[in-house]
Design a protein around this motif. Structure first.
Motif, PDB file in Angstrom:
ATOM      1  N   TYR A  47      75.746  69.903  50.903  1.00 60.03           N
ATOM      2  CA  TYR A  47      75.837  70.983  51.869  1.00 60.03           C
ATOM      3  C   TYR A  47      77.305  71.289  52.121  1.00 60.03           C
ATOM      4  O   TYR A  47      77.991  70.532  52.817  1.00 60.03           O
ATOM      5  N   PRO A  48      77.827  72.393  51.529  1.00 64.57           N
ATOM      6  CA  PRO A  48      79.257  72.697  51.666  1.00 64.57           C
ATOM      7  C   PRO A  48      79.696  72.923  53.109  1.00 64.57           C
ATOM      8  O   PRO A  48      80.796  72.521  53.483  1.00 64.57           O
ATOM      9  N   ASN A  49      78.860  73.567  53.919  1.00 64.60           N
ATOM     10  CA  ASN A  49      79.264  73.838  55.308  1.00 64.60           C
ATOM     11  C   ASN A  49      79.388  72.562  56.125  1.00 64.60           C
ATOM     12  O   ASN A  49      80.160  72.491  57.073  1.00 64.60           O
ATOM     13  N   LEU A  50      78.622  71.567  55.788  1.00 63.77           N
ATOM     14  CA  LEU A  50      78.651  70.300  56.523  1.00 63.77           C
ATOM     15  C   LEU A  50      79.510  69.244  55.851  1.00 63.77           C
ATOM     16  O   LEU A  50      79.843  68.239  56.466  1.00 63.77           O
ATOM     17  N   GLN A  51      79.806  69.468  54.585  1.00 63.40           N
ATOM     18  CA  GLN A  51      80.448  68.447  53.739  1.00 63.40           C
ATOM     19  C   GLN A  51      79.641  67.157  53.825  1.00 63.40           C
ATOM     20  O   GLN A  51      80.151  66.074  54.106  1.00 63.40           O
ATOM     21  N   ALA A  52      78.338  67.309  53.579  1.00 65.02           N
ATOM     22  CA  ALA A  52      77.393  66.203  53.664  1.00 65.02           C
ATOM     23  C   ALA A  52      76.445  66.268  52.471  1.00 65.02           C
ATOM     24  O   ALA A  52      76.367  67.283  51.773  1.00 65.02           O
ATOM     25  N   TYR A  53      75.732  65.177  52.262  1.00 64.43           N
ATOM     26  CA  TYR A  53      74.776  65.064  51.156  1.00 64.43           C
ATOM     27  C   TYR A  53      73.415  64.649  51.693  1.00 64.43           C
ATOM     28  O   TYR A  53      73.318  64.030  52.749  1.00 64.43           O
ATOM     29  N   TYR A  54      72.383  64.981  50.919  1.00 64.47           N
ATOM     30  CA  TYR A  54      71.036  64.494  51.210  1.00 64.47           C
ATOM     31  C   TYR A  54      70.544  63.752  49.984  1.00 64.47           C
ATOM     32  O   TYR A  54      70.551  64.285  48.871  1.00 64.47           O
ATOM     33  N   ASP A  55      70.139  62.509  50.153  1.00 63.71           N
ATOM     34  CA  ASP A  55      69.641  61.674  49.063  1.00 63.71           C
ATOM     35  C   ASP A  55      68.120  61.797  49.009  1.00 63.71           C
ATOM     36  O   ASP A  55      67.422  61.381  49.932  1.00 63.71           O
ATOM     37  N   THR A  56      67.588  62.365  47.916  1.00 60.41           N
ATOM     38  CA  THR A  56      66.145  62.573  47.804  1.00 60.41           C
ATOM     39  C   THR A  56      65.394  61.283  47.520  1.00 60.41           C
ATOM     40  O   THR A  56      64.205  61.198  47.807  1.00 60.41           O
ATOM     41  N   CYS A  57      66.059  60.283  46.983  1.00 58.83           N
ATOM     42  CA  CYS A  57      65.375  59.012  46.685  1.00 58.83           C
ATOM     43  C   CYS A  57      65.034  58.242  47.960  1.00 58.83           C
ATOM     44  O   CYS A  57      63.948  57.673  48.069  1.00 58.83           O
ATOM     45  N   ILE A  58      65.954  58.198  48.882  1.00 60.80           N
ATOM     46  CA  ILE A  58      65.714  57.435  50.111  1.00 60.80           C
ATOM     47  C   ILE A  58      65.413  58.328  51.303  1.00 60.80           C
ATOM     48  O   ILE A  58      65.047  57.843  52.368  1.00 60.80           O
ATOM     49  N   GLY A  59      65.570  59.648  51.128  1.00 64.67           N
ATOM     50  CA  GLY A  59      65.259  60.590  52.200  1.00 64.67           C
ATOM     51  C   GLY A  59      66.211  60.508  53.373  1.00 64.67           C
ATOM     52  O   GLY A  59      65.797  60.623  54.516  1.00 64.67           O
ATOM     53  N   LYS A  60      67.507  60.314  53.090  1.00 61.71           N
ATOM     54  CA  LYS A  60      68.491  60.181  54.169  1.00 61.71           C
ATOM     55  C   LYS A  60      69.694  61.079  53.897  1.00 61.71           C
ATOM     56  O   LYS A  60      69.978  61.430  52.759  1.00 61.71           O
ATOM     57  N   TYR A  61      70.390  61.415  54.968  1.00 61.40           N
ATOM     58  CA  TYR A  61      71.599  62.214  54.886  1.00 61.40           C
ATOM     59  C   TYR A  61      72.814  61.291  54.821  1.00 61.40           C
ATOM     60  O   TYR A  61      72.830  60.218  55.431  1.00 61.40           O
ATOM     61  N   LEU A  62      73.833  61.740  54.102  1.00 62.06           N
ATOM     62  CA  LEU A  62      75.120  61.044  54.033  1.00 62.06           C
ATOM     63  C   LEU A  62      76.169  62.008  54.580  1.00 62.06           C
ATOM     64  O   LEU A  62      76.329  63.105  54.044  1.00 62.06           O
ATOM     65  N   TYR A  63      76.856  61.617  55.628  1.00 60.50           N
ATOM     66  CA  TYR A  63      77.882  62.470  56.210  1.00 60.50           C
ATOM     67  C   TYR A  63      79.014  61.587  56.726  1.00 60.50           C
ATOM     68  O   TYR A  63      78.866  60.383  56.900  1.00 60.50           O
ATOM     69  N   ILE A  64      80.141  62.244  56.958  1.00 55.95           N
ATOM     70  CA  ILE A  64      81.322  61.496  57.405  1.00 55.95           C
ATOM     71  C   ILE A  64      81.416  61.553  58.930  1.00 55.95           C
ATOM     72  O   ILE A  64      81.175  62.587  59.540  1.00 55.95           O
ATOM     73  N   LYS A  65      81.698  60.393  59.502  1.00 56.45           N
ATOM     74  CA  LYS A  65      81.864  60.302  60.960  1.00 56.45           C
ATOM     75  C   LYS A  65      83.016  59.352  61.239  1.00 56.45           C
ATOM     76  O   LYS A  65      82.970  58.192  60.833  1.00 56.45           O
ATOM     77  N   GLU A  66      84.034  59.870  61.875  1.00 59.13           N
ATOM     78  CA  GLU A  66      85.226  59.090  62.222  1.00 59.13           C
ATOM     79  C   GLU A  66      85.827  58.387  61.006  1.00 59.13           C
ATOM     80  O   GLU A  66      86.193  57.216  61.052  1.00 59.13           O
ATOM     81  N   GLY A  67      85.876  59.095  59.886  1.00 60.96           N
ATOM     82  CA  GLY A  67      86.514  58.574  58.684  1.00 60.96           C
ATOM     83  C   GLY A  67      85.655  57.671  57.816  1.00 60.96           C
ATOM     84  O   GLY A  67      86.101  57.207  56.780  1.00 60.96           O
ATOM     85  N   GLU A  68      84.413  57.420  58.206  1.00 60.58           N
ATOM     86  CA  GLU A  68      83.516  56.572  57.419  1.00 60.58           C
ATOM     87  C   GLU A  68      82.244  57.335  57.077  1.00 60.58           C
ATOM     88  O   GLU A  68      81.756  58.144  57.864  1.00 60.58           O
TER      89      GLU A  68
END
Length: 128
Positions: A47-68
Motif C-alpha cells: 500500500y503506497p499511501n500507507l507504506q505498509a504491506y499485507y501478508d496473504t499467508c498469515i492474514g496480517k498487516y506489516l507497517y512501521i511504527k516508531e522506526g520498527e
C-alpha cells in the motif's frame, strides 16, 4: 465339551477378524500420500499511501511504527481515514520471502503515494 470348543472357535474367529481389520485400517492410513504446502502466487500487497504491506499467508498487516516494523491483524487507528479497498495497492508477484520491507525504498520510488480520492482502474504489478 463340543459346545465349549465351538464357543472358543467363535470367539477366536471374532478376535482374529478384529485384529485383521485393525491392521488393514492402519496400513491404509500410513500409505496415504502427504500433501504439499501450497504457496500463493501473490503473498504480499503493498500500500503506497500507507507504506505498509499485507501478508496473504498469515492474514496480517506489516507497517512501521516508531522506526520498527510491526505485524498486526488490523491497521492502527491513525490510518482510519484511509480506505484499503480503493484499489490503491500493488501486487508483489513472485516475492515469497518473510521481510518485504527490505525493499521499501525501491517500492517508494516505483510506486509513489497517490492521495487522490478517485478509485483506481488499473493495478500495477511488480516482480522482484
Amino acid at each position: 465339551m463340543r459346545t465349549r470348543q465351538r464357543i472358543l472357535l467363535v470367539i477366536l474367529f471374532f478376535l482374529l477378524q478384529s485384529t485383521y481389520a485393525q491392521v488393514l485400517l492402519e496400513t491404509v492410513y500410513v500409505s496415504r500420500p502427504k500433501t504439499a504446502k501450497v504457496v500463493p502466487a501473490v503473498r504480499y500487497y503493498y500500500y503506497p499511501n500507507l507504506q505498509a504491506y499485507y501478508d496473504t499467508c498469515i492474514g496480517k498487516y506489516l507497517y512501521i511504527k516508531e522506526g520498527e516494523w510491526i505485524t498486526a491483524d488490523f491497521l492502527p487507528s491513525n490510518y482510519r481515514g484511509y480506505c484499503i479497498y480503493n484499489n490503491n495497492y500493488v501486487l508483489l508477484y513472485g516475492f515469497t520471502e518473510d521481510e518485504p520491507y527490505t525493499f521499501i525504498n525501491d517500492h517508494k520510488k516505483k510506486y509513489p503515494a497517490n492521495f487522490s480520492s478517485k478509485r483506481r482502474k488499473d493495478n500495477p504489478v511488480v516482480q522482484k
